[in-house]
Design a protein around this motif. Structure first.
Motif: not given
Length: 432
Positions: A297, A330-331, A336
């Motif tokens: 990601k 992360k979400d 990124g």
């Protein structure tokens, strides 16, 4: 006649000199702001121009003395609040004192008074035995009245200035108290919200525990029947469409089972086995197995770890909290970015703090108070159940720690796991 003319001229010149000096004194005492310490030496000089054969001294009780030191009540002019000429009464200590007695033969004291208040004294001293004419004595009294009024005015202005400073200080104190009060009120509101939130969590936990047990049994039966039907599907020659429907049903039933397991954990009905946990090792191992998944990601995981003492807790649960926080970070980075994991040890408070900071979208201010609510989620229904943070908070509380959040919309968020260090005797067992 000529001699009389010269005497008249001399008197006229002297009068002009006195008028000029008196005019200067009036000007000096009329200026604002008044500075008595600077003003008195100038008045002294002008008076010595008027009373040429005398040395002038001014003693102000509330300011710098320009005369012999006077003890309260020792000067007849001050006691009587009337002018005193040394030829009439030798009792004034300025005249009978050792210094003055050897030097001066004439001495005049005029008290500086304003109403009943005695402000000081003007003294005229001469090394020749002489007095003052009636006109000069009246001039001296007029000057004394002017100086007394000026001193009183100066004291009043100083008093007003001090009152102003006192009011400003009081206003500053009130402002500071108001600021502290607002801060206290804000802290009380925050504490109240935490209490309300804790009660909501407790109520939700009780509800979740009851609901979980009610759901688990029928879910288990449904899953076992679905698995049996899927195993028998080839022999029973079930249509492909029916098999696909059964698979969809099983998928969503598994999801229900997953949610109930989360509810069970949230309701604190799971058995917690505790032991000494090496947090530094736990963080590194967690990052190691998540790093590849995050790199897909375009998310970089950065570590900033200091040597940490161990904590007493359940390793799997602490890992679950860290994974939940990292997954949320992360979400929050759909395009990124970077997640930084920093850990530090506060030896005075005996606490360990693990900060997980991201450079993501941040949390909108309007939902900051609800992100720990059970089932609240900003993710798609397929991606989140809304139990990750409530479960994490419950786990942290069970470990006698807490979870802290700070976020700036558009700049990122930071979640902090704060845990107590293991007790000293447990540290000793570990070191041994």
């Amino acid at each position: 006649m000529g001699q009389h003319h010269n005497t008249a001229l001399s008197t006229e010149e002297q009068l002009k000199k006195q008028i000029v000096a008196l005019h200067k004194i009036n000007n000096i005492t009329g200026f604002l702001p008044l500075n008595i310490a600077e003003m008195l030496p100038v008045i002294k000089k002008e008076m010595e121009d008027i009373f040429a054969d005398f040395e002038c001294n001014i003693n102000v009780f509330a300011g710098k003395s320009n005369c012999c030191t006077l003890e309260e009540g020792s000067c007849k002019a001050l006691r009587d609040q009337l002018p005193m000429l040394a030829e009439q009464d030798q009792s004034c200590p300025c005249y009978t004192g050792k210094v003055c007695q050897k030097t001066y033969l004439a001495h005049i004291c005029v008290p500086l008074t304003a109403g009943t208040e005695v402000l000081g004294v003007i003294t005229l001293k001469s090394m020749r035995r002489q007095g003052l004419s009636r006109d000069l004595l009246e001039l001296l009294l007029a000057i004394a009245n002017q100086v007394a009024a000026t001193i009183q005015r100066s004291q009043l202005l100083n008093h007003l200035a001090q009152e102003k400073r006192n009011l400003e200080n009081a206003n500053n104190e009130i402002t500071q108290l108001n600021t502290e009060l607002m801060s206290t009120i804000k802290e009380l509101k925050r504490t109240q919200m935490q209490l309300i939130y804790s009660e909501r969590l407790a109520a939700a936990g009780r509800l979740a525990a009851n609901l979980t047990h009610e759901i688990n049994n029928p879910i288990g039966i449904i899953l076992s029947r679905l698995e049996w039907l899927l195993l028998e599907a080839p022999e029973s020659e079930l249509p492909e469409e029916v098999v696909r429907d059964l698979q969809v049903i099983k998928k969503h039933t598994d999801r229900i089972a997953h949610i109930t397991r989360g509810l069970l954990s949230f309701s604190r009905r799971t058995k917690n086995e505790t032991s000494l946990v090496n947090l530094e090792k736990l963080i590194k191992e967690t990052v190691a197995w998540l790093e590849r998944q995050f790199s897909r990601k375009d998310i970089m995981l950065a570590l900033n770890l200091n040597p940490l003492p161990q904590v007493m807790g359940n390793r799997d649960q602490l890992e679950q909290v860290l994974v939940n926080i990292l997954t949320n970070a992360k979400d929050a980075l759909p395009k990124g970015g970077q997640i930084t994991i920093a850990a530090k040890h506060d030896s005075e408070q005996k606490l360990i703090q693990i900060d997980v900071a991201d450079t993501g979208t941040g949390i909108p201010e309007e939902i900051m108070n609800t992100i720990f609510d059970p089932f609240f989620s900003t993710k798609d229904k397929e991606l989140g159940t809304g139990l990750g943070l409530p479960i994490s908070l419950t786990i942290m509380k069970e470990h006698e720690g807490f979870l802290r959040m700070a976020s700036t919309p558009g700049e990122g968020s930071c979640f902090s796991m704060i845990l107590p260090c293991a007790p000293m005797h447990e540290e000793g067992e570990r070191n041994g």
